[in-house]
Design an enzyme around this catalytic site. Structure first.
Site, PDB file in Angstrom:
ATOM      1  N   LYS A 177       0.837  -1.209   0.000  1.00 47.87           N
ATOM      2  CA  LYS A 177       0.000   0.000   0.000  1.00 47.87           C
ATOM      3  C   LYS A 177       0.865   1.250   0.000  1.00 47.87           C
ATOM      4  CE  LYS A 177      -3.948  -2.204   2.185  1.00 47.87           C
ATOM      5  NZ  LYS A 177      -5.005  -2.019   1.209  1.00 47.87           N
ATOM      6  N   GLU A 211     -13.174  -3.945   9.380  1.00 51.13           N
ATOM      7  CA  GLU A 211     -13.918  -4.337   8.178  1.00 51.13           C
ATOM      8  C   GLU A 211     -15.410  -4.322   8.482  1.00 51.13           C
ATOM      9  OE1 GLU A 211     -11.800  -7.716   5.840  1.00 51.13           O
ATOM     10  OE2 GLU A 211     -11.531  -8.179   7.936  1.00 51.13           O
ATOM     11  N   ASP A 230      -5.197 -14.620  11.033  1.00 53.84           N
ATOM     12  CA  ASP A 230      -5.528 -14.093   9.710  1.00 53.84           C
ATOM     13  C   ASP A 230      -5.051 -12.644   9.521  1.00 53.84           C
ATOM     14  OD1 ASP A 230      -6.878 -14.586   7.191  1.00 53.84           O
ATOM     15  OD2 ASP A 230      -8.366 -13.102   7.832  1.00 53.84           O
ATOM     16  N   HIS A 235      -0.483  -8.948   8.842  1.00 54.98           N
ATOM     17  CA  HIS A 235      -0.697  -7.560   8.414  1.00 54.98           C
ATOM     18  C   HIS A 235      -0.418  -6.532   9.511  1.00 54.98           C
ATOM     19  CE1 HIS A 235      -2.299  -9.539   4.995  1.00 54.98           C
ATOM     20  NE2 HIS A 235      -3.468  -9.814   5.502  1.00 54.98           N
TER      21      HIS A 235
END
Ligand code: NAD
Length: 478
Positions: A177, A211, A230, A235
């Site tokens: 990103k 999210e 996850d 991340h």
């Protein structure tokens, strides 16, 4: 500037990831003039397709996943002409000799493993057995890279049997990103921030990846994983590392990755009372986490908030709070640095004082804003307000700034260029699991259940308390 010519083989080229992200990303790079005319993309998967069938499939994918303003029929045709397909069986010998004839030896070779990790070993071995890969070929592997330290080590070992570390590109698309790279530039190309980027001046850091979507059709897969595996282990950990690392001596891949690894190794174990796990309840359509899980008693978390301490000179005493979850009230990813208040306010308590806050937004509206305190305008005495110095890329840089390439586009081009800076090294992944395992083992052995939270909220109440008890509060999820 176009990259060198290449042959990119996408194992699993008919799969969801390839159709949604990898091929649309490659199309956008083609449109931008970055893909040389003689570069080729070769889909290789189980489906019995030919070049035409694969091109039709990818034309549909481009229609679905590339925005209207970027779809030019002539450009799409030219792009598709550079696509090929060959059926292959990762677990058997079918198709490999055909692939061996297709892949050129005199261009950059990259093999994208867009398949489940259980096939990594099969692909790696057969690429050598059929003399397709050489000592300079690159392989790209996707998450999940293991589910604990042991399985990550096994994956690293299976890849190391056939490829050297400098050939292995482990994708974490958060690193692709634009803002994440800008975090490094802001830190290391400005005199303003780095001298105060430490526990003496920074009160705490918040990293949020929220999210609005739930687990949906991926419930079965997700239930074996959960937010810790996850999202946090990969991340959020990567974001923490880039925020916390020491300045590398240069921007070489190993210089950056060495510094990230040191951060992971300096993380304290996390105490159970510094973690809040949540699982979302049913909404008005009876859509709950459990509704998608195969196990009605599932204890998997769809939300996690935690306080992480880093034991080194720079950060001792400045916690990093991480949180991520599904079905929350907003979709938002950001790293927020909360500076300390001034040691003494000469304007008095009644003037109000605000600490500086630097927010680095990954989505939406990639950009940064720094809140600074100024005098409230007007004759009403010395009252203080904080205002944003906003650096939304789209506003600051015009159309160029708005045209931020997707993470996958950048990362795939980095593979072709042979630049591993934005990819995770094997020892980094293992160190992250070595920190994660005892945390997960702790709640598993105690049988801890996640606390329920309502969809469309900021997550469980307990997560608010995690900061309240330290006299802090989370930023609002918008
Ligand atoms: P998918 O099930 O949609 O596609 C799998 C692909 O692998 C298909 O093209 C299939 O033909 C091929 N395949 C399966 N078995 C094969 C065999 N024996 N020989 C040759 N080809 C075979 O999966 P996906 O969602 O595209 O995910 C691929 C990988 O990427 C997985 O490891 C997944 O965890 C990871 N990933 C996916 C996403 C995503 O958004 N879909 C995101 C991040 C990571």
């Amino acid at each position: 500037i176009p990259v060198e010519s290449f042959d990119l083989v996408i194992f699993g080229g008919t799969g969801d990831l390839a159709r949604r992200k990898v091929l649309p990303g490659l199309y956008r790079r083609f449109l931008a003039g970055q893909m040389p005319e003689d570069a080729r993309i070769i889909g290789a998967a189980r489906s019995d397709l030919d070049d035409t069938g694969f091109r039709d499939m990818i034309r549909e994918a481009i229609d679905e996943f590339v925005s209207d303003d970027k779809r030019d029929p002539k450009v799409i045709d030219a792009f598709l002409a550079q696509l090929h397909y060959t059926p292959i069986d990762a677990k058997g010998e079918d198709g490999w000799d055909t692939l061996a004839k297709l892949v050129r030896k005199d261009v950059v070779q990259a093999f994208y493993f867009s398949v489940g990790p259980s096939l990594f070993g099969d692909l790696a071995t057969r690429l050598h057995k059929h003399k397709i890969a050489n000592a300079e070929s690159r392989i790209v592997v996707e998450k999940p890279f293991g589910r604990d330290l042991e399985s990550a080590k096994a994956l690293n070992a299976v890849l190391a049997d056939s490829f050297d570390e400098h050939q292995i590109y482990r994708i974490d698309h958060y690193l692709g990103k634009e803002t994440v790279q800008n975090l490094m530039v802001v830190r290391f190309a400005n005199m303003l921030f780095e001298p105060i980027w430490n526990a003496q001046y920074i009160d705490h850091v918040q990293i949020t990846v929220a999210e609005t979507v739930g687990v949906g059709g991926r419930g079965g897969y997700y239930d074996k994983s959960g937010a810790m595996r996850d999202m946090i282990q990969n991340h959020l950990m990567q974001l923490l590392c880039l925020t916390a690392m020491e300045p590398p001596s240069d921007f070489e891949p190993d210089a950056v990755r060495d510094e990230k690894l040191k951060v992971i190794r300096a993380l304290d174990p996390v105490k159970p009372d510094s973690i809040v796990r949540g699982q979302y309840n049913a909404d008005e359509d009876q859509d709950s986490y459990i509704a998608h899980s195969e196990n009605p008693e599932s204890k998997t978390e769809s939300y996690i908030a935690m306080k992480v301490d880093i034991s080194n000179w720079r950060w001792k005493g400045t916690p990093f709070y991480l949180r991520t979850g599904k079905r929350l009230k907003g979709r938002m990813s950001e790293i927020v640095v909360h500076f300390k208040e001034v040691p003494h306010s000469i304007f008095g308590e009644e003037a109000g004082s605000k600490a500086n806050v630097l927010a680095i937004r990954l989505q939406p509206d990639e950009g940064m804003d720094l809140r600074v305190t100024i005098k409230e305008p007007g004759p009403g005495g010395m009252r203080l307000v904080d205002v944003p110095l906003d650096m939304t890329f789209a506003d600051a840089l015009g159309p160029e700034g708005a045209d931020v390439p997707d993470a996958y586009e950048r990362l795939i081009m980095d593979v072709i260029r042979g630049n591993q800076t934005l990819f995770m090294r094997g020892d980094e992944v293992e160190a992250a699991w070595a920190w994660t395992d005892p945390i997960i083992n702790g709640w598993t052995s105690r049988g801890d259940k996640p606390v329920p939270y309502d969809p469309g909220t900021s997550g469980p109440e307990d997560a608010l308390m995690l900061l309240h008890r330290d006299g802090r509060r989370w930023r609002e999820i918008k």
